[in-house]
Design a protein around this motif. Sequence first.
Motif, short mmCIF file in Angstrom:
data_model
loop_
_atom_site.label_atom_id
_atom_site.label_comp_id
_atom_site.label_asym_id
_atom_site.label_seq_id
_atom_site.Cartn_x
_atom_site.Cartn_y
_atom_site.Cartn_z
N PHE A 103 1.88 -2.54 8.40
CA PHE A 103 1.88 -3.19 7.68
C PHE A 103 1.63 -4.09 7.08
CE2 PHE A 103 4.31 -3.52 3.20
CZ PHE A 103 4.22 -2.37 2.80
N LYS A 104 2.27 -5.06 7.98
CA LYS A 104 2.63 -6.33 7.92
C LYS A 104 0.49 -7.09 7.40
CE LYS A 104 7.36 -8.07 9.31
NZ LYS A 104 7.57 -8.24 9.96
N ASP A 105 0.66 -6.50 8.97
CA ASP A 105 -1.56 -6.87 8.99
C ASP A 105 -2.22 -6.86 7.57
OD1 ASP A 105 -0.46 -7.78 11.37
OD2 ASP A 105 -1.38 -6.50 12.89
N LEU A 106 -2.06 -5.94 7.40
CA LEU A 106 -2.11 -5.44 6.18
C LEU A 106 -2.36 -5.69 5.22
CD1 LEU A 106 -2.54 -0.74 6.77
CD2 LEU A 106 -4.91 -2.89 7.11
N GLN A 107 -0.48 -5.73 4.75
CA GLN A 107 0.10 -7.14 3.44
C GLN A 107 -1.09 -8.48 3.44
OE1 GLN A 107 3.20 -7.50 3.07
NE2 GLN A 107 3.49 -6.72 1.30
N LYS A 108 -1.22 -8.63 4.81
CA LYS A 108 -2.48 -10.48 5.09
C LYS A 108 -3.50 -9.87 4.63
CE LYS A 108 1.09 -12.40 8.69
NZ LYS A 108 0.90 -12.38 9.96
N GLN A 109 -4.21 -9.46 4.73
CA GLN A 109 -5.80 -8.85 4.86
C GLN A 109 -6.14 -8.73 2.83
OE1 GLN A 109 -7.04 -5.32 6.82
NE2 GLN A 109 -5.92 -6.50 8.54
N LEU A 137 0.04 -2.11 -2.03
CA LEU A 137 0.77 -1.10 -1.84
C LEU A 137 0.70 0.68 -0.78
CD1 LEU A 137 3.49 -3.01 -0.90
CD2 LEU A 137 4.18 -0.70 -2.57
N ASP A 138 -0.37 0.59 -2.48
CA ASP A 138 -1.17 1.82 -2.12
C ASP A 138 -2.20 2.49 -1.38
OD1 ASP A 138 0.84 2.89 -4.63
OD2 ASP A 138 -0.09 2.79 -6.14
N GLU A 139 -3.06 1.07 -1.41
CA GLU A 139 -3.85 1.37 -0.15
C GLU A 139 -3.26 1.10 0.93
OE1 GLU A 139 -8.02 -1.26 -1.50
OE2 GLU A 139 -6.19 -2.46 -1.72
N ILE A 140 -2.30 0.46 1.82
CA ILE A 140 -1.47 0.20 2.59
C ILE A 140 -1.19 1.18 3.62
CG2 ILE A 140 -0.30 -0.79 4.41
CD1 ILE A 140 -0.30 -3.05 2.74
N ASN A 141 -0.51 2.47 2.42
CA ASN A 141 0.31 3.72 2.54
C ASN A 141 -0.76 4.27 2.58
OD1 ASN A 141 2.63 2.47 2.37
ND2 ASN A 141 2.87 2.68 0.20
N ALA A 142 -2.12 4.65 1.57
CA ALA A 142 -3.22 5.78 1.80
C ALA A 142 -3.64 5.61 4.23
CB ALA A 142 -3.83 5.36 1.44
N MET A 143 -3.46 3.95 3.79
CA MET A 143 -4.63 4.10 5.60
C MET A 143 -3.56 4.36 6.64
SD MET A 143 -6.09 0.17 4.91
CE MET A 143 -7.16 -0.29 6.64
N LEU A 144 -2.33 4.53 6.25
CA LEU A 144 -1.10 4.70 7.21
C LEU A 144 -0.95 5.85 7.34
CD1 LEU A 144 0.91 1.72 7.04
CD2 LEU A 144 -0.52 1.86 8.82
N ALA A 145 -1.82 7.22 6.13
CA ALA A 145 -1.37 8.03 6.55
C ALA A 145 -1.52 9.09 7.63
CB ALA A 145 -1.84 8.76 4.76
N PRO A 146 -2.18 8.78 8.49
CA PRO A 146 -2.21 9.49 9.32
C PRO A 146 -0.85 9.21 10.58
CG PRO A 146 -4.47 8.67 9.39
CD PRO A 146 -3.37 7.99 7.97
N LEU A 147 -0.91 7.76 10.45
CA LEU A 147 -0.02 7.55 11.16
C LEU A 147 1.65 8.18 11.06
CD1 LEU A 147 1.38 5.89 13.83
CD2 LEU A 147 1.47 3.63 11.89
N TRP A 158 12.07 -1.53 4.46
CA TRP A 158 11.88 -0.90 2.92
C TRP A 158 10.33 -0.22 2.78
CZ3 TRP A 158 13.98 -0.23 -0.59
CH2 TRP A 158 15.47 -0.46 -1.04
N SER A 159 9.66 -0.46 4.25
CA SER A 159 8.33 -0.35 3.79
C SER A 159 8.35 1.49 3.86
CB SER A 159 7.20 -1.47 5.24
OG SER A 159 8.08 -0.73 6.68
N ALA A 160 9.48 1.77 4.78
CA ALA A 160 9.71 3.16 5.03
C ALA A 160 9.54 4.10 3.53
CB ALA A 160 10.50 3.80 6.11
N VAL A 161 9.70 3.62 2.30
CA VAL A 161 10.40 4.21 1.69
C VAL A 161 9.34 3.61 0.36
CG1 VAL A 161 12.56 5.05 2.05
CG2 VAL A 161 12.35 2.50 0.68
N GLY A 162 8.08 3.01 1.27
CA GLY A 162 7.88 2.36 -0.22
C GLY A 162 7.31 1.34 -0.92
N GLY A 163 8.21 0.05 0.40
CA GLY A 163 8.91 -1.04 -0.82
C GLY A 163 7.66 -1.83 0.18
N ALA A 164 7.86 -3.45 0.20
CA ALA A 164 7.47 -4.06 0.91
C ALA A 164 7.99 -4.51 2.45
CB ALA A 164 7.11 -5.31 0.40
N ALA A 165 7.63 -5.04 2.92
CA ALA A 165 8.46 -4.81 4.78
C ALA A 165 9.33 -6.35 4.51
CB ALA A 165 7.26 -5.27 5.48
N GLY A 166 10.37 -5.40 5.16
CA GLY A 166 11.34 -6.07 4.93
C GLY A 166 12.68 -5.26 5.14
N LYS A 167 13.95 -5.55 6.04
CA LYS A 167 14.84 -5.38 6.50
C LYS A 167 15.86 -5.03 5.27
CE LYS A 167 16.13 -5.85 10.98
NZ LYS A 167 15.87 -6.35 12.34
#
Lengths: 534, 271
Positions: free
Chosen positions: A105-111, A115-125, B136-145
């Motif tokens: 997630f963090k890597d993709l965010q750096k790119q 948020l929506d794009e990342i969540n879509a890409m990580l859907a299989p995981l 937070w990333s597990a419930v649709g937010g940005a990464a963070g405890k």
Amino acid sequence: MSTPSSNKSTMRDALTKPQGFRFLGLDFDSAIKYFFGGNAFVAVVVLALITIFLFKEGFGFISQNRRNLQVYRQAGLEYVDIMRSRMDAHTKLGRQVNAARLNLFKDLQKQGKSLDEINAMLAPLDEFSGKFSDAAETLRGLVSDYGDAAATIKQSASEIQDRLEEKEMLIDAGKRDQAEKVVVPVIDFPSARKVILDSEPQYAELCGAMRSTLIALINTPNPGYEMIPLEVRSRFKTDTLAFLDYLDQGKSELTAWNPDKPVGYLDGLASFLTHPEWLTASFWQDWYGVIPLFVGSLFVSVIALLLAVPLGVSAAIYVNQIAGNREASYIKPAIEFIAAFPSVVLGFFGVAILGETIRAISGWHFLSWISFFPIAERLNATTAGILLGLMAVPTIFSLAEDAINNVPVHFKEASFALGASKLQTLVKIIIPAALSGIIAAVLLGFGRVIGETMVVLLCAGNRIKIPDFTEGLGAFFQPVHTMTGIIAQEMGEVPSGSIHYRALFMVAILLFLLALGINFLAQRIVRRFKISIG
Amino acid sequence: MKTTKLVLSILASLSVASVAHAGKVVIKGSDTLGSKLVPQLAEAFKAANPDTKFEIAAEGSTTGFAALIDGTADIGMASRRAKPAEISAATSKGLNLKPTIVAYDGITVVVNANSPVKKLTKQQVEQIFTGDVTDWSAVGGAAGKISVYTRNTSSGTYSDWKELAMKKRDYAPSAQKLAGNEQIVAEVAKNPNGIGYVGIAYSHEAGVHAVSVDGAEPTEANVKSKVWPYSRPTFYYTNGAPAGEAGAFLNFTLSPAGQAIVKQVGFVKIN
């Protein structure tokens, strides 16, 4: 020369002549003697009464906790906990997948992805993670069902306790006839428990199913699984296999479980000293383990001493040996003045300014290379530790300065006479000679810090969880709870006589023994290593 | 003779204090009710009855029951019903605990105003507060405890939340216990990764955002119709039907004028 001698004789007369004054049949001298003696006696008696009260209230905890643990065992909660621990292990395993997801997630965010794009890409995981979690679903259901059954048995056991207490209260209030009307239910533990014990074959069957699901998950290619980096994946695989063994081991643990194994008084005490949780008002089982509080108190004190020892000892050496008289006359009262600050004021300062400032600084961009920055909680071990350190400085300073002052002056003179420089004398003669006193000063500073309440209550964050020391220095910025803090926080909200109330007294006893131990040790050190002045 | 004067003045002030108690209503208990609503009701009541004095202490519902049972309060504010143990303790002292519903409240989940998370499901709420989900990333937010803030154990909201949102499970050990609704709002407003729960009256403060749960918004209408999943009544507990000033204050709370204040503070009216 007659005047001074006549002066002398009137002085002697004043001191030795019996007085005419009498109070309650005592002359002045014995009145004073009894006044002082009486005060000393009252102080000792009050101290003894407090100690007795403390131990009387606290020791009630051991038998109450024994009963607590007995119900835990007899109602079958302990049995279900064997299965529950497996569920926890499975959840913990799932966190590895979550952690891997977080990194991706963090890597993709750096790119620069949204948020929506990342969540879509990580859907299989996410699908894989969902399947992994679902593998435990049936077992979780079983644990939940039998957990409910055990909790119901425990509920009726506590109802008996409630009714008995009600009866006792009514009798105390003098309402005997009403007390007799109170019906105390009876509970037959073995037959109530039987339904829970029947779960064993079912558990074995579900374990088998879970094994095959998990093995299939980690061995067959799956797009989601393959998104996890290879290194993490292989660790995950090993851990999953280890978990499966742990799961199977549960079967023999369940068979070996003995509901009639007696719970001794020592178990009541041991649970207090060794259980890693302080969990009250729980739906399942209350635990009064002092470990998280003890660790928190110790951690905060260590931070405080890391700050206070260098400051206090250096200041003492400087004022006593290096500074001129005029300088010392400014520094000394200034440091001693810190002790005059009410601790609640310091605590308030910590909440309002210090914690906020530390968090703001941790958010500065040029510090972002520090892995645990920015910190999340402004109230944490370090905020409290800094303020406690400040409070310990005057104690350590005064006592250390006394110790240095007590080094006989001829040590210094002899050193100078041998041609040693001022600095050499200081480092090689004076400090070693005063070292026992300085160590005692540090110990008493530690005692001062570990007993402090207001600052830790306000600034330490009051989180029961033991700080995660695997995070290295990041642990310093995690909130902790302390022994003094929990007493202050919870004493007002517990009914007197309850097990929770008595558990707080046990914490108080531990603090008392700790303070006693520290003082004893400090005196021993001073006496043992005192240099002979001869 | 300074000392004599001092002693006399202390004695005088003590006697005044004990006389004053006659016309005083002592209210203790829930912070949810006691830190905003009841003081405002008391102010309004005092405007019409200037002789009445109030003493309000809001340290959690449990303390309200304890004070009522010890006879040190006229009214116990509570955001939960009395527990069996509290009822039996009251009966043994010859007291009859009588609940009166004074307002409805919806416990609202608040996050930092800058958090991208605007909606959660009931399951996610449960997972967050029990510690199943920690990032937070597990419930649709940005990464963070996730920093979880809860009320302290004497709070009625603390135990209500377990029932309403957590299937009676235990709070995550990493949750931080705070003394009141306002503290929770303050912490969440300052911590971008914070989450907590407060009475609906406290959810509109600056810096925090109330999330929707399972698609429902925490509004007055939704709380009343129970569409909002975390709705609950709040109570005054008294010893039987209260007489005198305490009774008058209770009636005032239930009157249209009192209920208007209930609405104005942000709670939901009973009728």
